[in-house]
Design an enzyme around this catalytic site. Structure first.
Site, PDB file in Angstrom:
ATOM      1  N   HIS A  73       0.850  -1.199   0.000  1.00 17.02           N
ATOM      2  CA  HIS A  73       0.000   0.000   0.000  1.00 17.02           C
ATOM      3  C   HIS A  73       0.883   1.247   0.000  1.00 17.02           C
ATOM      4  O   HIS A  73       1.914   1.285   0.670  1.00 17.02           O
ATOM      5  CB  HIS A  73      -0.921  -0.006   1.220  1.00 17.02           C
ATOM      6  CG  HIS A  73      -1.811   1.202   1.297  1.00 17.02           C
ATOM      7  ND1 HIS A  73      -2.723   1.502   0.314  1.00 17.02           N
ATOM      8  CD2 HIS A  73      -1.906   2.190   2.230  1.00 17.02           C
ATOM      9  CE1 HIS A  73      -3.367   2.623   0.644  1.00 17.02           C
ATOM     10  NE2 HIS A  73      -2.872   3.055   1.796  1.00 17.02           N
TER      11      HIS A  73
ATOM     12  N   ASP B 145      -3.384   9.197   3.585  1.00 11.22           N
ATOM     13  CA  ASP B 145      -3.496   7.788   3.241  1.00 11.22           C
ATOM     14  C   ASP B 145      -4.896   7.539   2.687  1.00 11.22           C
ATOM     15  O   ASP B 145      -5.894   7.781   3.377  1.00 11.22           O
ATOM     16  CB  ASP B 145      -3.249   6.953   4.504  1.00 11.22           C
ATOM     17  CG  ASP B 145      -3.247   5.459   4.254  1.00 11.22           C
ATOM     18  OD1 ASP B 145      -3.818   5.010   3.249  1.00 11.22           O
ATOM     19  OD2 ASP B 145      -2.687   4.736   5.089  1.00 11.22           O
TER      20      ASP B 145
ATOM     21  N   CYS C 252      -4.055   3.020  -4.828  1.00 15.69           N
ATOM     22  CA  CYS C 252      -3.326   3.769  -3.795  1.00 15.69           C
ATOM     23  C   CYS C 252      -2.168   4.579  -4.372  1.00 15.69           C
ATOM     24  O   CYS C 252      -1.954   5.730  -3.988  1.00 15.69           O
ATOM     25  CB  CYS C 252      -2.846   2.849  -2.680  1.00 15.69           C
ATOM     26  SG  CYS C 252      -1.825   1.460  -3.209  1.00 15.69           S
TER      27      CYS C 252
END
Length: 196
Positions: free
Chosen positions: A92, A109, A158
């Site tokens: 990620h 994030d 991501c």
């Protein structure tokens, strides 16, 4: 797959890297690094490191990254922003921003809406870096912020969201993009690579 599409400023983008820009693919670290360089090239008084910066910082402390700023041929006191893409567990991407001008360190994030032990550790690592790199002339009073950003609607965007966050933050813009912008961003990065 090994043919080189772009070779500039010590970054080499091969066809295999370029293919990660296809829909529903995870971006690899080369594409992230390329886009961080793009942000650096186009934003005055800004440094954007590659993902190995934060890996070294978290594993080895300041000693692991003490020469990185020298390689950029710049002093931290002369900068406004430092971008650090962060690869979490090799699965990620997230982004750290050291905003020297505003005296804040921001963590964003696209799979997390709130602070956690991990995000606090990342923010503190980045603060320690500022303290050490500036020889304790800055960083003490920096605010640590777990920033709100758009959340990815899937398990593969991501890296694209890291690029979008970096682009918007480099322009001091609100993080107002959406999933459709993420799809367009893949084409935008592809265009930047192909146009050199």
């Amino acid at each position: 797959d090994n043919a080189v599409l772009l070779n500039r400023d010590n970054i080499e983008v091969a066809i295999r890297d370029f293919k990660t820009l296809a829909p529903r693919r995870w971006l690899n670290d080369t594409i992230i690094e390329f886009f961080m360089k793009y942000v650096e090239w186009n934003t005055p008084q800004t440094v954007a490191f590659n993902s190995f910066f934060y890996s070294n910082l978290s594993q080895r402390g300041y000693q692991g990254v003490r020469r990185w700023m020298k390689k950029k041929k710049v002093e931290i006191k002369d900068l406004k922003k430092i971008f650090t893409p962060i690869n979490l567990n090799e699965s990620h991407w997230a982004l750290g921003l050291i905003d020297i001008e505003r005296k804040r360190i921001v963590y964003v994030d696209s799979l997390s809406r709130g602070p956690s032990k991990m995000s606090l550790a990342i923010l503190n690592n980045l603060k320690d870096y500022v303290l050490e790199e500036s020889k304790h002339t800055m960083g003490e009073d920096f605010e640590l912020i777990h920033g709100n950003c758009p959340q990815q609607p899937n398990g593969f965007d991501c890296g694209i969201f890291v690029c979008l966050n970096a682009l918007y933050l480099s322009k001091d813009s609100e993080l107002t993009f959406n999933g459709k912008d993420a799809a367009n961003m893949r084409n935008y990065i592809a265009h930047l690579i192909l146009s050199g």
